[in-house]
Scaffold this motif. Structure first.
Motif: not given
Length: 350
Positions: A7-10, A32-49
């Protein structure tokens, strides 16, 4: 380095550590530089931090960053394939789309980067460069954005089957035997077998992996297709592949200068390679930027002073030294377009 929750990831934050799935598979690499699609991918894999660098990247669309990320993506994919793991194409597709976005905006943006590689990682860098060259050709041919994205991804994956070739053949510092060359040629089949089974990969993309060594006259492999039976994407990647291979140092040969590679492609345009593709491509890539140092066949060392708009392979140069003989006390200019006895035979920094 700091740890942040998802949730803090930008967007714009830079990963400080690799991110793995619960099963231990690499999801996103360090750097790697974070972009919106990467944040979504992390959420799909239940990565919390995840761990990120303390400061955001000032600009994460710069060509150097994208080039590095593309290299890391294809390296991870190939190493996964080599160990028999299930290959997730998501990251590679995202990065390729970034490459294409930059090329659509400015087609020569990556040309100052391609070609700088170490021999040990040749296959990975070669895959990245061929992807970039193919995307440039796609734009020059007027393909639409989705077509260029598919083409660039196909080019990135074109040598995937080399991960199944024995190391002693792939990196042999001498000419291959007939038996070894036959095994090397099978990389097209091995790659096709792997790529066609990837999720979200079309047959059009997979067939490039199989057919990028086909030649117009039927002398290629593995199917010996001729002329129009060879798909457009495979024809494009064939040109990009050969040009990059010729202009790169390999374990068994030294690179040649862009003009010599251009001569080779021009010689076989209409025989091995599509003539229109060759002509459009060479007009874009074969040029010597102002300020680079070159060696002439006379032994003179010169700085490129001005491009020739009608023939970018023969610029105006300023001779400043000689490899042998007396020093050049008074630098002088040579217009290579007017002097047919001189030609560039090497580039000192390109």
């Amino acid at each position: 380095m700091k740890k942040v929750t998802i949730d803090q990831l930008e967007e714009g934050m830079k990963l400080a550590r690799d991110v793995f799935t619960e099963s231990g598979k690499l999801l996103l690499p360090e750097g790697f530089i974070i972009k919106p699609s990467f944040i979504q991918k992390l959420k799909e894999h239940n990565i919390d931090s995840v761990y990120v660098e303390d400061e955001k990247a000032e600009s994460y669309v710069k060509e150097e960053v994208i080039y590095h990320e593309t290299f890391v993506a294809i390296q991870d994919l190939m190493l996964s394939a080599k160990t028999g793991e299930v290959v997730d194409i998501f990251v590679a597709k995202e990065i390729v789309n970034d490459v294409v976005a930059q090329i659509i905006e400015e087609e020569d943006i990556f040309l100052k980067i391609v070609g700088f590689r170490d021999v040990d990682n040749y296959t990975y860098f070669h895959s990245v460069d061929v992807s970039i060259f193919a995307a440039i050709i796609g734009k020059l041919l007027g393909l639409d954005r989705k077509q260029i994205e598919d083409l660039a991804l196909a080019a990135l994956l074109h040598d995937f089957g080399k991960m199944k070739i024995p190391h002693e053949i792939l990196n042999k510092p001498a000419k291959l035997t007939d038996e070894e060359f036959e095994e090397m040629k099978r990389h097209t089949i091995y790659g096709y077998q792997i790529v066609k089974n990837m999720d979200d990969i079309s047959e059009q993309i997979a067939e490039v992996v199989l057919l990028h060594h086909e030649r117009l006259d039927g002398s290629g492999y593995p199917l010996k297709l001729k002329g129009e039976k060879i798909p457009l994407f495979a024809k494009i990647v064939a040109v990009a592949d050969v040009y990059d291979a010729l202009t790169a140092d390999r374990v068994y040969k030294k690179k040649i200068v862009p003009t010599k590679a251009a001569d080779y492609l021009t010689k076989y345009a209409g025989v091995h390679f599509d003539k229109d593709i060759v002509q459009k491509f060479l007009k874009m890539v074969v040029k010597y930027p102002v300020g680079c140092f070159v060696v002439l066949n006379t032994g003179e060392i010169a700085i490129v002073y001005e491009e020739n708009p009608f023939n970018k392979t023969r610029p105006i140069v300023k001779v400043v030294a000689r490899k042998e003989g007396p020093p050049v006390l008074k630098p002088y200019f040579v217009d290579l377009a007017q002097d047919n006895k001189r030609e560039i035979i090497d580039v000192i920094n390109y």
